[in-house]
Design a protein around this motif. Sequence first.
Motif, short mmCIF file in Angstrom:
data_model
loop_
_atom_site.label_atom_id
_atom_site.label_comp_id
_atom_site.label_asym_id
_atom_site.label_seq_id
_atom_site.Cartn_x
_atom_site.Cartn_y
_atom_site.Cartn_z
N ARG A 2 26.38 -33.28 -40.11
CA ARG A 2 25.06 -33.88 -40.34
C ARG A 2 25.14 -35.36 -40.01
NH1 ARG A 2 22.04 -36.18 -44.77
NH2 ARG A 2 23.85 -36.39 -46.11
N ASP A 22 18.84 -36.92 -26.39
CA ASP A 22 18.33 -35.66 -26.90
C ASP A 22 18.41 -35.57 -28.42
OD1 ASP A 22 21.09 -35.73 -26.44
OD2 ASP A 22 21.26 -33.55 -26.38
N VAL A 23 19.10 -36.55 -29.04
CA VAL A 23 19.28 -36.55 -30.50
C VAL A 23 18.59 -37.75 -31.15
CG1 VAL A 23 20.98 -36.59 -32.37
CG2 VAL A 23 21.46 -35.32 -30.26
N LYS A 35 15.98 -36.62 -33.53
CA LYS A 35 15.21 -35.56 -32.90
C LYS A 35 15.86 -34.19 -33.03
CE LYS A 35 14.45 -36.56 -28.64
NZ LYS A 35 14.23 -37.08 -27.27
N ALA A 36 17.17 -34.15 -33.23
CA ALA A 36 17.87 -32.86 -33.26
C ALA A 36 19.08 -32.95 -34.18
CB ALA A 36 18.31 -32.46 -31.87
N ASP A 37 19.45 -31.83 -34.72
CA ASP A 37 20.66 -31.76 -35.52
C ASP A 37 21.86 -31.60 -34.59
OD1 ASP A 37 19.43 -31.93 -38.04
OD2 ASP A 37 18.94 -29.78 -37.97
N ASP A 39 24.97 -30.14 -32.79
CA ASP A 39 25.51 -28.81 -32.52
C ASP A 39 26.65 -28.97 -31.52
OD1 ASP A 39 24.37 -29.03 -29.95
OD2 ASP A 39 22.60 -27.90 -30.53
N ASN A 42 25.92 -31.02 -28.21
CA ASN A 42 25.72 -32.48 -28.20
C ASN A 42 26.72 -33.23 -29.08
OD1 ASN A 42 24.65 -32.01 -30.77
ND2 ASN A 42 22.54 -32.08 -30.06
#
Length: 64
Positions: A2, A22-23, A35-37, A39, A42
């Motif tokens: 996280r 992207d994040v 924007k994103a968790d 993974d 990324n």
Amino acid sequence: MRIVVDWDLCESNGICEAVAPDVFELDEDENLILKADPDAENRGRILQAVESCPKAALSLEDSA
């Protein structure tokens, strides 16, 4: 994993956004948005963004 942001340290300078767009994103008021968790796809860019933060405002925690 996280992403943790220390909002008191973050200066919204955009280095994280440049490394992992992207994040991370800066909105029109230059506030940081996640924007994103994280993974597997990324993870490398996120680690680079965390290490590149000049104020050490970003960190990662294991999400257990």
